[in-house]
Design an enzyme around this catalytic site. Sequence first.
Site, PDB file in Angstrom:
ATOM      1  N   ALA A  51      55.074 -21.686 -13.552  1.00 31.31           N
ATOM      2  CA  ALA A  51      55.088 -20.341 -12.862  1.00 31.31           C
ATOM      3  C   ALA A  51      53.756 -20.530 -11.945  1.00 31.31           C
ATOM      4  O   ALA A  51      53.865 -19.883 -10.719  1.00 31.31           O
ATOM      5  CB  ALA A  51      54.836 -19.243 -14.061  1.00 31.31           C
ATOM      6  N   TYR A  52      52.831 -21.141 -12.393  1.00 32.49           N
ATOM      7  CA  TYR A  52      51.658 -21.167 -11.238  1.00 32.49           C
ATOM      8  C   TYR A  52      51.933 -21.985  -9.886  1.00 32.49           C
ATOM      9  O   TYR A  52      51.654 -21.530  -8.900  1.00 32.49           O
ATOM     10  CB  TYR A  52      50.403 -21.767 -12.043  1.00 32.49           C
ATOM     11  CG  TYR A  52      49.026 -22.000 -11.249  1.00 32.49           C
ATOM     12  CD1 TYR A  52      48.371 -20.697 -11.041  1.00 32.49           C
ATOM     13  CD2 TYR A  52      48.484 -22.798 -11.033  1.00 32.49           C
ATOM     14  CE1 TYR A  52      47.026 -20.468 -10.509  1.00 32.49           C
ATOM     15  CE2 TYR A  52      47.117 -23.026 -10.474  1.00 32.49           C
ATOM     16  CZ  TYR A  52      46.407 -21.800 -10.182  1.00 32.49           C
ATOM     17  OH  TYR A  52      45.259 -21.623  -9.431  1.00 32.49           O
ATOM     18  N   CYS A  53      52.532 -23.150 -10.270  1.00 33.98           N
ATOM     19  CA  CYS A  53      52.822 -23.836  -9.049  1.00 33.98           C
ATOM     20  C   CYS A  53      53.963 -23.445  -8.436  1.00 33.98           C
ATOM     21  O   CYS A  53      53.753 -23.450  -7.137  1.00 33.98           O
ATOM     22  CB  CYS A  53      53.372 -25.464  -9.854  1.00 33.98           C
ATOM     23  SG  CYS A  53      52.182 -26.160 -10.635  1.00 33.98           S
TER      24      CYS A  53
END
Length: 248
Positions: free
Chosen positions: A163-165
């Site tokens: 999700a962060y990437c």
Amino acid sequence: MAAPRNLAGKVALITGASRGIGLAVAKALAREGAKLVITGRDQKALQAAERALKQALRGKRALAPRILSCTTDVREPKSVQALFADIKKDFPRLDILINNAGISHAMAEVERLPIQIWREVIETDLTGMFLVTQGALPLLRRGGTIVNNLSMAATHVFAGQSAYCAAKHGALGFTRTLREELRPRGIRVIALMPGATDTAIWNQFWPEAPRQRMLRPETVAQAILDALLLPPESTVEEITLMPTAGAL
Ligand SMILES: NC(=O)c1ccc[n+]([C@@H]2O[C@H](COP(=O)([O-])OP(=O)(O)OC[C@H]3O[C@@H](n4cnc5c(N)ncnc54)[C@H](OP(=O)(O)O)[C@@H]3O)[C@@H](O)[C@H]2O)c1
């Protein structure tokens, strides 16, 4: 004789300025004479940050900073609208926008990542950047600068951090598009991609990470300040700032 203040009279909005990189940037800009709008969700943390900013400039009367603290959730359109309504009461324009508010998430492979975590991260790190930028654009003039704090995760991937990437890759695409749209208006758009920096965000996914190998938030702030102080006809479009020790 007092040193010249390079950002004297400039108004800077910094999201997520209650701690970490955002607070370090706020301190660096205030030292150069900028007026600040600082935001975060936690009102008490934001008030503590305001006190820390005033403390950092104590004894330098010429630098008594003008600070507007706004409790804002960048995920919420109404909260962002309220932020800009408050800014407009105090300031006729913005010169600098630092889109910094962001979260990460506990390590989890795609198969086990809860949809709620996915949504929180995308809404904070990507949609929040869009909402705040959209609100700021009518207040930005020729010579203004937008700095989007992305991450190495905007160009590299880390297993367990989908999700962060995804949010940071998306935010880089958003940043590059915005830059092209704003060239005719003379507004600089900078993609900042710091490597590991010693802040509380690491507690969300790797609390035991080796902090001594990381950048300090003040170093990231210095890189932003250096970019802001370039002559107006020039810009640095992407900043990749790494710890000398390399990636963790
Ligand atoms: N530390 C690193 O290694 C690193 C490296 C590259 C990029 N970055 C990026 O740098 C930025 C700042 O991170 P940091 O390391 O300084 O983390 P941090 O210490 O956890 O600070 C995050 C800031 O964002 C605010 N925030 C979080 N969610 C928000 C929301 N929905 N609305 C408004 N404010 C929100 C937090 O305040 P509240 O919780 O009170 O809202 C806090 O002020 C992030 O975008 C991060 O992805 C960090």
